[in-house]
Write a protein that holds these residues in place. Structure first.
Motif, PDB file in Angstrom:
ATOM      1  N   THR A 203       0.668  -1.157  -0.021  1.00 48.96           N
ATOM      2  CA  THR A 203       0.078   0.030  -0.070  1.00 48.96           C
ATOM      3  C   THR A 203       0.721   1.208  -0.062  1.00 48.96           C
ATOM      4  OG1 THR A 203      -0.315  -0.014   2.431  1.00 48.96           O
ATOM      5  CG2 THR A 203      -1.936  -1.192   1.104  1.00 48.96           C
ATOM      6  N   PHE A 204       2.082   1.303  -0.171  1.00 45.59           N
ATOM      7  CA  PHE A 204       3.124   2.279   0.046  1.00 45.59           C
ATOM      8  C   PHE A 204       4.475   1.923  -0.847  1.00 45.59           C
ATOM      9  CE2 PHE A 204       3.297   0.016   3.896  1.00 45.59           C
ATOM     10  CZ  PHE A 204       4.831  -0.338   3.952  1.00 45.59           C
ATOM     11  N   THR A 205       5.109   2.834  -1.281  1.00 47.19           N
ATOM     12  CA  THR A 205       6.384   2.580  -1.790  1.00 47.19           C
ATOM     13  C   THR A 205       7.317   2.057  -0.661  1.00 47.19           C
ATOM     14  OG1 THR A 205       5.910   4.178  -3.245  1.00 47.19           O
ATOM     15  CG2 THR A 205       8.117   3.355  -3.205  1.00 47.19           C
ATOM     16  N   GLN A 206       7.857   1.013  -0.939  1.00 48.41           N
ATOM     17  CA  GLN A 206       8.830   0.368  -0.038  1.00 48.41           C
ATOM     18  C   GLN A 206      10.329   0.745  -0.289  1.00 48.41           C
ATOM     19  OE1 GLN A 206       5.912  -3.138  -0.236  1.00 48.41           O
ATOM     20  NE2 GLN A 206       7.519  -3.900   1.545  1.00 48.41           N
ATOM     21  N   MET A 207      10.674   0.641  -1.583  1.00 52.63           N
ATOM     22  CA  MET A 207      11.902   1.196  -2.092  1.00 52.63           C
ATOM     23  C   MET A 207      11.870   1.592  -3.429  1.00 52.63           C
ATOM     24  SD  MET A 207      15.173  -1.623  -2.382  1.00 52.63           S
ATOM     25  CE  MET A 207      14.512  -2.214  -4.172  1.00 52.63           C
ATOM     26  N   GLY A 208      12.914   2.619  -3.800  1.00 55.46           N
ATOM     27  CA  GLY A 208      12.706   3.171  -4.990  1.00 55.46           C
ATOM     28  C   GLY A 208      14.257   3.398  -5.394  1.00 55.46           C
ATOM     29  N   TRP A 209      14.363   3.553  -6.911  1.00 54.12           N
ATOM     30  CA  TRP A 209      15.243   3.823  -7.389  1.00 54.12           C
ATOM     31  C   TRP A 209      15.319   5.327  -7.961  1.00 54.12           C
ATOM     32  CZ3 TRP A 209      13.570  -0.893  -7.673  1.00 54.12           C
ATOM     33  CH2 TRP A 209      14.200  -2.036  -7.411  1.00 54.12           C
ATOM     34  N   GLU A 210      16.458   6.121  -7.951  1.00 56.29           N
ATOM     35  CA  GLU A 210      16.589   7.357  -8.673  1.00 56.29           C
ATOM     36  C   GLU A 210      17.377   7.106  -9.916  1.00 56.29           C
ATOM     37  OE1 GLU A 210      18.557  11.361  -7.312  1.00 56.29           O
ATOM     38  OE2 GLU A 210      16.333  11.050  -6.145  1.00 56.29           O
ATOM     39  N   VAL A 211      16.745   7.712 -11.081  1.00 54.37           N
ATOM     40  CA  VAL A 211      17.199   7.291 -12.525  1.00 54.37           C
ATOM     41  C   VAL A 211      17.359   8.637 -13.093  1.00 54.37           C
ATOM     42  CG1 VAL A 211      16.447   5.170 -12.682  1.00 54.37           C
ATOM     43  CG2 VAL A 211      14.984   6.960 -13.602  1.00 54.37           C
ATOM     44  N   ASP A 212      18.224   8.758 -13.989  1.00 55.01           N
ATOM     45  CA  ASP A 212      18.391  10.004 -14.884  1.00 55.01           C
ATOM     46  C   ASP A 212      17.418  10.319 -16.290  1.00 55.01           C
ATOM     47  OD1 ASP A 212      20.622  10.846 -13.476  1.00 55.01           O
ATOM     48  OD2 ASP A 212      21.937   9.661 -14.866  1.00 55.01           O
ATOM     49  N   ASP A 213      16.867   8.762 -16.515  1.00 57.80           N
ATOM     50  CA  ASP A 213      15.953   9.175 -17.632  1.00 57.80           C
ATOM     51  C   ASP A 213      14.860   7.978 -17.470  1.00 57.80           C
ATOM     52  OD1 ASP A 213      14.538   8.922 -19.957  1.00 57.80           O
ATOM     53  OD2 ASP A 213      16.527   8.712 -21.407  1.00 57.80           O
ATOM     54  N   ILE A 214      13.860   8.192 -16.909  1.00 55.26           N
ATOM     55  CA  ILE A 214      12.664   7.377 -16.320  1.00 55.26           C
ATOM     56  C   ILE A 214      12.047   6.857 -17.539  1.00 55.26           C
ATOM     57  CG2 ILE A 214      11.077   9.121 -15.876  1.00 55.26           C
ATOM     58  CD1 ILE A 214       9.995   7.741 -13.677  1.00 55.26           C
ATOM     59  N   GLU A 215      11.699   7.675 -18.644  1.00 50.29           N
ATOM     60  CA  GLU A 215      10.917   7.051 -19.858  1.00 50.29           C
ATOM     61  C   GLU A 215      11.788   5.764 -20.430  1.00 50.29           C
ATOM     62  OE1 GLU A 215       9.990  10.168 -22.641  1.00 50.29           O
ATOM     63  OE2 GLU A 215       8.782  11.329 -21.135  1.00 50.29           O
ATOM     64  N   THR A 216      13.133   5.907 -20.507  1.00 51.10           N
ATOM     65  CA  THR A 216      13.984   4.625 -20.963  1.00 51.10           C
ATOM     66  C   THR A 216      13.813   3.648 -19.977  1.00 51.10           C
ATOM     67  OG1 THR A 216      15.512   6.384 -22.055  1.00 51.10           O
ATOM     68  CG2 THR A 216      16.187   4.041 -21.670  1.00 51.10           C
ATOM     69  N   VAL A 217      13.972   4.079 -18.818  1.00 50.25           N
ATOM     70  CA  VAL A 217      14.127   2.676 -17.579  1.00 50.25           C
ATOM     71  C   VAL A 217      12.599   2.084 -17.684  1.00 50.25           C
ATOM     72  CG1 VAL A 217      13.880   2.320 -15.192  1.00 50.25           C
ATOM     73  CG2 VAL A 217      15.749   3.673 -16.298  1.00 50.25           C
ATOM     74  N   VAL A 218      11.385   2.913 -17.653  1.00 50.79           N
ATOM     75  CA  VAL A 218      10.314   2.416 -17.837  1.00 50.79           C
ATOM     76  C   VAL A 218      10.015   1.624 -19.156  1.00 50.79           C
ATOM     77  CG1 VAL A 218       7.793   2.859 -18.009  1.00 50.79           C
ATOM     78  CG2 VAL A 218       9.184   3.988 -16.181  1.00 50.79           C
ATOM     79  N   SER A 219      10.329   2.036 -20.108  1.00 53.28           N
ATOM     80  CA  SER A 219      10.064   1.260 -21.387  1.00 53.28           C
ATOM     81  C   SER A 219      11.094  -0.064 -21.391  1.00 53.28           C
ATOM     82  CB  SER A 219      10.575   2.207 -22.469  1.00 53.28           C
ATOM     83  OG  SER A 219      10.632   1.720 -23.671  1.00 53.28           O
ATOM     84  N   GLU A 220      12.046  -0.066 -20.936  1.00 56.12           N
ATOM     85  CA  GLU A 220      13.113  -1.109 -20.811  1.00 56.12           C
ATOM     86  C   GLU A 220      12.415  -2.527 -19.772  1.00 56.12           C
ATOM     87  OE1 GLU A 220      16.961  -0.285 -19.719  1.00 56.12           O
ATOM     88  OE2 GLU A 220      17.472   1.129 -21.797  1.00 56.12           O
ATOM     89  N   LEU A 221      11.979  -1.735 -18.564  1.00 57.69           N
ATOM     90  CA  LEU A 221      11.323  -2.654 -17.752  1.00 57.69           C
ATOM     91  C   LEU A 221      10.078  -3.221 -18.306  1.00 57.69           C
ATOM     92  CD1 LEU A 221      12.128  -1.043 -14.360  1.00 57.69           C
ATOM     93  CD2 LEU A 221      13.265  -2.973 -15.268  1.00 57.69           C
TER      94      LEU A 221
END
Length: 141
Positions: free
Chosen positions: A67-85
């Protein structure tokens, strides 16, 4: 908490711990969907390292509420990361609540911590195989 002049916890490394009801299933998810391999393991636990910071998955009979974010990554290009994932099979959460709405899996978030020198952040969220809610963020400068 002042051992040797200063707050001991302020000088300590922080490491996230995430529960896994099925450690083998979690290992597969983190390997196949996220491209991560443990740097170490012990009975009932897998240790991962990203950007010099550790997180561990541990065998647990309890389930994450997700129900809440437990861990996160900070990236330089979220669109590329989301697309790859997404190409690896990761399913991103759709969020539509007052003040926060995702489009193509990514939300624009007003404001950020002043110390980060950013005016906002872009964010995306997904669940791992164990129901842990994980986030990806990119500061907007």
């Amino acid at each position: 908490m002042n051992a040797g002049g200063g707050n001991v916890l302020a000088r300590a490394r922080v490491a996230t711990r995430l529960p896994a009801q099925d450690l083998d299933r979690a290992r597969r998810f983190y390997s196949e969907q996220l491209g991560l391999e443990p740097v170490d393991e012990r009975p009932g636990g897998l240790l991962y390292r990203c950007g010099g910071v550790d997180f561990a998955l541990f065998q647990s009979t309890g389930a994450s509420p997700g129900t809440f974010t437990q861990m996160g990554w900070e990236v330089d290009d979220i669109e590329t990361v989301v697309s790859e994932l997404k190409q690896r099979g990761v399913v991103f959460e759709d969020v539509d609540v007052p003040g926060l709405r995702t489009r193509d899996g990514i939300a624009d978030i007003d404001g950020n911590y002043p110390s980060k020198g950013a005016r906002g952040e872009r964010g995306a969220w997904f669940r791992d195989s164990e129901g842990n809610l994980l986030g990806i963020g990119e500061p907007v400068v």
